[in-house]
Design a protein around this motif. Structure first.
Motif, PDB file in Angstrom:
ATOM      1  N   TYR A 292      30.654  38.166  55.897  1.00  0.00           N
ATOM      2  CA  TYR A 292      31.090  39.483  55.433  1.00  0.00           C
ATOM      3  C   TYR A 292      32.585  39.446  55.103  1.00  0.00           C
ATOM      4  O   TYR A 292      33.318  38.570  55.577  1.00  0.00           O
ATOM      5  CB  TYR A 292      30.849  40.552  56.510  1.00  0.00           C
ATOM      6  N   ASN A 293      33.017  40.419  54.318  1.00  0.00           N
ATOM      7  CA  ASN A 293      34.432  40.555  53.989  1.00  0.00           C
ATOM      8  C   ASN A 293      35.114  41.511  54.970  1.00  0.00           C
ATOM      9  O   ASN A 293      35.946  42.323  54.601  1.00  0.00           O
ATOM     10  CB  ASN A 293      34.584  41.078  52.552  1.00  0.00           C
ATOM     11  N   ASN A 325      29.603  44.086  50.649  1.00  0.00           N
ATOM     12  CA  ASN A 325      30.747  43.598  49.873  1.00  0.00           C
ATOM     13  C   ASN A 325      31.651  44.741  49.425  1.00  0.00           C
ATOM     14  O   ASN A 325      32.139  44.762  48.310  1.00  0.00           O
ATOM     15  CB  ASN A 325      30.257  42.810  48.646  1.00  0.00           C
ATOM     16  N   THR A 327      34.711  47.177  48.678  1.00  0.00           N
ATOM     17  CA  THR A 327      36.129  46.996  48.365  1.00  0.00           C
ATOM     18  C   THR A 327      36.830  48.316  48.600  1.00  0.00           C
ATOM     19  O   THR A 327      36.188  49.347  48.744  1.00  0.00           O
ATOM     20  CB  THR A 327      36.322  46.560  46.904  1.00  0.00           C
ATOM     21  N   GLU A 355      37.684  46.349  56.339  1.00  0.00           N
ATOM     22  CA  GLU A 355      37.725  45.393  55.235  1.00  0.00           C
ATOM     23  C   GLU A 355      38.945  44.487  55.391  1.00  0.00           C
ATOM     24  O   GLU A 355      40.019  44.931  55.820  1.00  0.00           O
ATOM     25  CB  GLU A 355      37.805  46.145  53.908  1.00  0.00           C
ATOM     26  N   LYS A 356      38.792  43.222  55.100  1.00  0.00           N
ATOM     27  CA  LYS A 356      39.907  42.276  55.182  1.00  0.00           C
ATOM     28  C   LYS A 356      41.066  42.752  54.316  1.00  0.00           C
ATOM     29  O   LYS A 356      40.876  43.183  53.180  1.00  0.00           O
ATOM     30  CB  LYS A 356      39.471  40.889  54.706  1.00  0.00           C
TER      31      LYS A 356
END
Length: 394
Positions: A292-293, A325, A327, A355-356
């Protein structure tokens, strides 16, 4: 001399005994959990303060009289609802209250903070009544606050009828509930400081010398790392005790109700918790999630006995607007959901997932599953408030 008939009978009896022993061994396989500590209490409980995990219990939900352990609730309600600098006046109802006493004079005034020390160190019933009347407007009003706090904390087997713990019908709690209450109270720095104090002086307006109160809790002197909490006794409740101890930054609370050997039993219970339930780091802040991100938004640790780590599972729960995914333009502020941590299928805590590369608020490092739901909700609310403050003050 044994006859052939007797020899056959004895052989058959031995075979039956061996068969039952074998069956018992199969029916009760080695669990891997540590042996429970022996104690003489009618009811007992041991809790890890940070996580809220009950590590040991004996008749933990049995409703019983709790004597002056009541004053743990009295103290935390007074701290949360009162002003420590207020002057508390000793009423006729408080003056000369039966049982343990600070021997306060009728009409005497004392700061609430000082009176709380007398309440917890010397178990003054006169102080309990005066505090209740001052903070709650009346003793009945304060008892209402006590029971409201019990409901908020999820103490389902407790009901309070007075602020001091003198025996009366309808006034009871359990070892488990008292453990949960004390774990909550010890997170308050004022409460924590009071209960670990061995000796306290306070101004005495009626004499030339100060009040000097020595803590009745012998555990402070008997057990390494002891830092609280409260003794209790009435003729119907018998000996009751709540003790706490901290070692290597980790705090445990032991509770016994009706225990004639409580000092020794508490030592054994605390030793048991420190030895057999070390705190294990389950996840760290900013740890990437494989596939996962996402990264974790907080660390989480939990006390686990040897072999329990294999019973741990983690479940990713995404917010409704998040996808695998996601954003930053798809969901707000980078918060994508949470990881629920389960021990043998039971939820023990959660960690937020972001989220990163997104901003991660400084939420509480551990988000345990408490006796009530308010701790987790507060943690998420704190994180949300920080995000909003950062957004509108940037």
């Amino acid at each position: 001399m044994l006859t052939r008939h007797r020899i056959v009978s004895i052989s058959l009896l031995i075979s039956i005994v061996l068969l039952f022993e074998s069956a018992a061994a199969v029916a009760a396989p080695e669990t891997g959990l540590p042996p429970e500590p022996a104690n003489h209490a009618q009811a007992a409980a041991l809790i890890d303060v940070s996580s809220g995990r009950i590590l040991y219990e004996k008749e933990g939900d049995n409703q019983m009289r709790i004597a002056s352990l009541t004053k743990i609730m009295t103290a935390i309600v007074a701290i949360e609802h009162g002003n420590l600098k207020d002057k508390v006046t000793v009423s006729r109802n408080a003056f000369g209250k039966e049982g343990s006493s600070l021997f306060l004079k009728l009409g005497e005034q004392m700061k609430l903070e000082d009176m709380l020390y007398g309440l917890m160190l010397r178990s003054g019933n006169d102080a309990a009544t005066a505090i209740a009347e001052h903070v709650g407007g009346s003793e009945e009003g304060f008892v209402f606050l006590m029971n409201a706090k019990a409901e908020q904390l999820g103490l389902e087997h407790s009901h309070f009828a007075n602020p001091h713990g003198l025996d009366v019908e309808g006034h009871y709690s359990t070892a488990n509930d008292m453990a949960k209450l004390t774990a909550y109270a010890l997170r308050n720095p004022v409460f924590r400081e009071i209960v670990k104090t061995e000796t306290r002086k306070a101004p005495n307006p009626n004499e030339q010398w100060d009040y000097s109160w020595h803590n009745k809790n012998k555990m402070l002197r008997l057990y390494e790392g002891a830092d609280g909490v409260k003794t209790g006794y009435t003729k119907k409740a018998f000996r009751c005790l709540v003790s706490s101890a901290t070692r290597d930054g980790r705090q445990l609370v032991a509770v016994t109700l009706n225990d004639g050997d409580d000092w020794n039993d508490h030592g054994r219970m605390l030793d048991y918790g420190f030895r057999y339930y070390p705190v294990v780091e389950v996840t760290r802040r900013n740890m990437p999630l494989s596939g996962y991100n996402f990264v974790t938004g907080a660390s989480f640790s939990y006390p686990l006995a040897e072999g329990e780590e294999r019973l741990l599972t983690k479940k990713l729960v995404l917010t409704k607007t998040a996808t695998v995914n996601s954003t930053s333009d798809r969901a707000s502020f980078g918060l994508r959901g949470r990881i629920d941590m389960l021990l043998d299928g039971k939820l023990i805590g959660s960690v937020p997932v972001y989220e990163k590369g997104s901003y991660i608020p400084r939420v509480k490092e551990a988000i345990p599953t408490p006796a009530s739901g308010d701790v987790r909700e507060s943690s998420w609310r704190d994180a949300w408030n920080e995000v909003m403050q950062r957004l509108f003050t940037a």
